[in-house]
Design a protein around this motif. Sequence first.
Motif, PDB file in Angstrom:
ATOM      1  N   PRO A 195       0.824  -1.214   0.000  1.00 45.26           N
ATOM      2  CA  PRO A 195       0.000   0.000   0.000  1.00 45.26           C
ATOM      3  C   PRO A 195       0.855   1.260   0.000  1.00 45.26           C
ATOM      4  CG  PRO A 195       0.037  -0.984   2.178  1.00 45.26           C
ATOM      5  CD  PRO A 195       0.724  -1.957   1.265  1.00 45.26           C
ATOM      6  N   LEU A 196       0.330   2.320  -0.587  1.00 46.62           N
ATOM      7  CA  LEU A 196       1.020   3.602  -0.580  1.00 46.62           C
ATOM      8  C   LEU A 196       0.967   4.242   0.793  1.00 46.62           C
ATOM      9  CD1 LEU A 196      -0.297   4.991  -3.983  1.00 46.62           C
ATOM     10  CD2 LEU A 196       2.021   4.184  -3.495  1.00 46.62           C
ATOM     11  N   LEU A 197      -0.129   4.006   1.505  1.00 51.66           N
ATOM     12  CA  LEU A 197      -0.308   4.575   2.833  1.00 51.66           C
ATOM     13  C   LEU A 197      -1.356   3.757   3.571  1.00 51.66           C
ATOM     14  CD1 LEU A 197      -3.254   6.058   2.440  1.00 51.66           C
ATOM     15  CD2 LEU A 197      -1.885   7.931   1.552  1.00 51.66           C
ATOM     16  N   LEU A 198      -1.501   4.016   4.847  1.00 49.60           N
ATOM     17  CA  LEU A 198      -2.533   3.397   5.668  1.00 49.60           C
ATOM     18  C   LEU A 198      -3.246   4.464   6.487  1.00 49.60           C
ATOM     19  CD1 LEU A 198      -0.733   0.243   7.164  1.00 49.60           C
ATOM     20  CD2 LEU A 198      -2.390   0.282   5.280  1.00 49.60           C
ATOM     21  N   CYS A 199      -4.569   4.416   6.496  1.00 50.03           N
ATOM     22  CA  CYS A 199      -5.363   5.263   7.385  1.00 50.03           C
ATOM     23  C   CYS A 199      -5.706   4.446   8.620  1.00 50.03           C
ATOM     24  CB  CYS A 199      -6.647   5.709   6.690  1.00 50.03           C
ATOM     25  SG  CYS A 199      -6.389   6.757   5.256  1.00 50.03           S
ATOM     26  N   VAL A 200      -5.350   4.964   9.776  1.00 47.82           N
ATOM     27  CA  VAL A 200      -5.512   4.206  11.010  1.00 47.82           C
ATOM     28  C   VAL A 200      -6.386   4.980  11.980  1.00 47.82           C
ATOM     29  CG1 VAL A 200      -4.338   3.090  12.934  1.00 47.82           C
ATOM     30  CG2 VAL A 200      -3.222   3.209  10.701  1.00 47.82           C
ATOM     31  N   ARG A 201      -7.385   4.291  12.497  1.00 51.45           N
ATOM     32  CA  ARG A 201      -8.180   4.824  13.603  1.00 51.45           C
ATOM     33  C   ARG A 201      -7.890   3.958  14.814  1.00 51.45           C
ATOM     34  NH1 ARG A 201     -14.557   4.123  14.526  1.00 51.45           N
ATOM     35  NH2 ARG A 201     -14.732   5.357  16.433  1.00 51.45           N
ATOM     36  N   GLY A 202      -7.407   4.571  15.878  1.00 50.09           N
ATOM     37  CA  GLY A 202      -7.082   3.815  17.072  1.00 50.09           C
ATOM     38  C   GLY A 202      -5.610   3.885  17.400  1.00 50.09           C
ATOM     39  N   VAL A 203      -5.044   2.750  17.811  1.00 52.54           N
ATOM     40  CA  VAL A 203      -3.671   2.673  18.298  1.00 52.54           C
ATOM     41  C   VAL A 203      -2.790   2.084  17.198  1.00 52.54           C
ATOM     42  CG1 VAL A 203      -2.169   1.825  20.134  1.00 52.54           C
ATOM     43  CG2 VAL A 203      -4.586   2.305  20.621  1.00 52.54           C
ATOM     44  N   ALA A 204      -2.022   2.931  16.531  1.00 53.43           N
ATOM     45  CA  ALA A 204      -1.222   2.481  15.393  1.00 53.43           C
ATOM     46  C   ALA A 204      -0.181   1.442  15.783  1.00 53.43           C
ATOM     47  CB  ALA A 204      -0.545   3.676  14.724  1.00 53.43           C
ATOM     48  N   SER A 205       0.321   1.496  17.015  1.00 55.30           N
ATOM     49  CA  SER A 205       1.355   0.541  17.430  1.00 55.30           C
ATOM     50  C   SER A 205       0.842  -0.897  17.448  1.00 55.30           C
ATOM     51  CB  SER A 205       1.897   0.916  18.808  1.00 55.30           C
ATOM     52  OG  SER A 205       0.858   0.917  19.772  1.00 55.30           O
ATOM     53  N   ALA A 206      -0.488  -1.081  17.447  1.00 59.33           N
ATOM     54  CA  ALA A 206      -1.049  -2.430  17.407  1.00 59.33           C
ATOM     55  C   ALA A 206      -0.725  -3.140  16.106  1.00 59.33           C
ATOM     56  CB  ALA A 206      -2.570  -2.372  17.596  1.00 59.33           C
ATOM     57  N   LEU A 207      -0.330  -2.383  15.077  1.00 60.99           N
ATOM     58  CA  LEU A 207       0.007  -2.967  13.779  1.00 60.99           C
ATOM     59  C   LEU A 207       1.423  -3.515  13.734  1.00 60.99           C
ATOM     60  CD1 LEU A 207      -1.390  -0.094  11.525  1.00 60.99           C
ATOM     61  CD2 LEU A 207      -2.467  -2.308  11.928  1.00 60.99           C
ATOM     62  N   HIS A 208       2.207  -3.244  14.736  1.00 63.77           N
ATOM     63  CA  HIS A 208       3.648  -3.452  14.638  1.00 63.77           C
ATOM     64  C   HIS A 208       4.142  -4.638  15.459  1.00 63.77           C
ATOM     65  CE1 HIS A 208       7.908  -2.234  14.220  1.00 63.77           C
ATOM     66  NE2 HIS A 208       7.470  -1.538  13.196  1.00 63.77           N
ATOM     67  N   ARG A 209       3.277  -5.614  15.719  1.00 65.38           N
ATOM     68  CA  ARG A 209       3.693  -6.783  16.502  1.00 65.38           C
ATOM     69  C   ARG A 209       4.248  -7.841  15.546  1.00 65.38           C
ATOM     70  NH1 ARG A 209       0.378  -9.460  20.612  1.00 65.38           N
ATOM     71  NH2 ARG A 209       2.428  -9.659  21.567  1.00 65.38           N
ATOM     72  N   VAL A 210       5.481  -7.680  15.169  1.00 71.45           N
ATOM     73  CA  VAL A 210       6.110  -8.524  14.151  1.00 71.45           C
ATOM     74  C   VAL A 210       6.101  -9.991  14.598  1.00 71.45           C
ATOM     75  CG1 VAL A 210       8.196  -8.950  12.814  1.00 71.45           C
ATOM     76  CG2 VAL A 210       7.558  -6.609  13.444  1.00 71.45           C
ATOM     77  N   GLY A 211       5.545 -10.862  13.765  1.00 69.91           N
ATOM     78  CA  GLY A 211       5.523 -12.281  14.042  1.00 69.91           C
ATOM     79  C   GLY A 211       4.542 -12.704  15.105  1.00 69.91           C
ATOM     80  N   ARG A 212       3.736 -11.781  15.623  1.00 68.05           N
ATOM     81  CA  ARG A 212       2.806 -12.100  16.703  1.00 68.05           C
ATOM     82  C   ARG A 212       1.362 -11.791  16.313  1.00 68.05           C
ATOM     83  NH1 ARG A 212       4.780 -15.516  19.873  1.00 68.05           N
ATOM     84  NH2 ARG A 212       3.353 -14.898  21.534  1.00 68.05           N
ATOM     85  N   GLN A 213       1.080 -11.754  15.025  1.00 68.84           N
ATOM     86  CA  GLN A 213      -0.276 -11.473  14.551  1.00 68.84           C
ATOM     87  C   GLN A 213      -0.793 -12.660  13.750  1.00 68.84           C
ATOM     88  OE1 GLN A 213      -0.494  -6.700  14.437  1.00 68.84           O
ATOM     89  NE2 GLN A 213       0.267  -7.588  12.560  1.00 68.84           N
ATOM     90  N   VAL A 214      -2.035 -13.039  14.028  1.00 68.81           N
ATOM     91  CA  VAL A 214      -2.664 -14.194  13.398  1.00 68.81           C
ATOM     92  C   VAL A 214      -3.974 -13.754  12.757  1.00 68.81           C
ATOM     93  CG1 VAL A 214      -3.699 -16.464  13.785  1.00 68.81           C
ATOM     94  CG2 VAL A 214      -1.634 -15.798  15.031  1.00 68.81           C
ATOM     95  N   ALA A 215      -4.160 -14.104  11.492  1.00 70.68           N
ATOM     96  CA  ALA A 215      -5.403 -13.793  10.791  1.00 70.68           C
ATOM     97  C   ALA A 215      -6.382 -14.951  10.961  1.00 70.68           C
ATOM     98  CB  ALA A 215      -5.133 -13.534   9.315  1.00 70.68           C
ATOM     99  N   ILE A 216      -7.583 -14.647  11.453  1.00 72.80           N
ATOM    100  CA  ILE A 216      -8.663 -15.634  11.541  1.00 72.80           C
ATOM    101  C   ILE A 216      -9.759 -15.173  10.600  1.00 72.80           C
ATOM    102  CG2 ILE A 216     -10.405 -16.683  13.035  1.00 72.80           C
ATOM    103  CD1 ILE A 216      -8.465 -16.492  15.334  1.00 72.80           C
ATOM    104  N   VAL A 217     -10.020 -15.944   9.556  1.00 67.44           N
ATOM    105  CA  VAL A 217     -10.931 -15.515   8.494  1.00 67.44           C
ATOM    106  C   VAL A 217     -11.902 -16.636   8.155  1.00 67.44           C
ATOM    107  CG1 VAL A 217      -9.280 -13.876   7.512  1.00 67.44           C
ATOM    108  CG2 VAL A 217      -9.291 -16.241   6.705  1.00 67.44           C
ATOM    109  N   GLY A 218     -13.002 -16.255   7.506  1.00 71.15           N
ATOM    110  CA  GLY A 218     -13.992 -17.253   7.118  1.00 71.15           C
ATOM    111  C   GLY A 218     -15.257 -16.624   6.580  1.00 71.15           C
TER     112      GLY A 218
END
Length: 348
Positions: free
Chosen positions: A137-160
């Motif tokens: 992406p060229l940029l990201l619009c964030v509402r809330g706590v941007a640091s929540a995006l930066h947990r390298v290797g500790r984020q899991v996607a649950i989709v369905g």
Amino acid sequence: MATLPLGDYPQQGSAPEPPAPETALSDGGGDQWRERDFQARLWLSLCVPPGDPLVGGLVATLGAVRVQQLVRSPARRGLSGRLAGQVRALQQRTLVLPTEATLQRVHDAIARSSLQVLTPADREWPPGLGDLGARAPLLLCVRGVASALHRVGRQVAIVGTRTPSLVALSAAREIAWHQITAGRTIVSGGAKGIDAVGHLVSLESGVATVAVLAQSPDRPYPVEHRGLFDDIAQCGAVVSEVLPGVSHGASGFLARNRLIAALASLTIVVEAPIRSGAISTAAHAAHLDRAVMAVVYEQHEADSGSSRLGVQNRGQRVFPVDNRGAERVLEQWAGEAIHWPALIREKD
């Protein structure tokens, strides 16, 4: 490997692109460069679709400011070979260029909605997005706590699916709980059904979660989840690459899936038909060499029930009928199976 037209991604952990010429400024000019880069990325985001590989590749090579100049002007001085051909292809497109009035409306909407706009120059920028290469992406619009995006290797996607069976809802809740207790952050798309479960279990547990939207966070979809997104923004992040006032229709949802996959180190498909956003996300994850898992359901007692039509009854057993997406995850992308019901073990 999948045959979906996902583009060529670099190998995860490969060396980043060399810095664009504009970045080679003295320390004193850094702030000026950041502002020019920010404004150019915002301008480009208003005239090209999300994840455009031609624009993304040129920005990685020339820098956003130079690409903006080339879109505005037909001059291609100093360019030759393949690069000149790419610029020519971009200039031949019919693009609606943003006016000053449009830019001002976007800036006003960003301020009014208290959105934080991140670019790769910001320390909160998720490093995993770099694995998308020209489709980053060229940029990201964030509402809330941007640091929540930066947990390298500790984020899991649950989709369905948006219309899950009751057994899939139960599986999603327990999977989410196990991931959260293992110290991981749940990333999903904020949709009805399985997506919402991961977010809700996170909030019930008092931890951050990340919702990646196909629209700007100031006008989230679905509208029924506005309250959910408000709650997520209190401790986590609601994020999109789409600026206020911009809509990309159905293509925006498909483009969004690559961001979910890139943010997470593991994608878990709980229940999904073979043609679905969840399977699109798994395909992107596989192309990025991320881990992929899918839930495989055993036959359940009839009183498990289902929240939707589309179940098969075999004697006293009931099970989801359209979970063919799991087969694709396991067979086409060598994903790992989670057998349900079963004791879910934490994945290291």
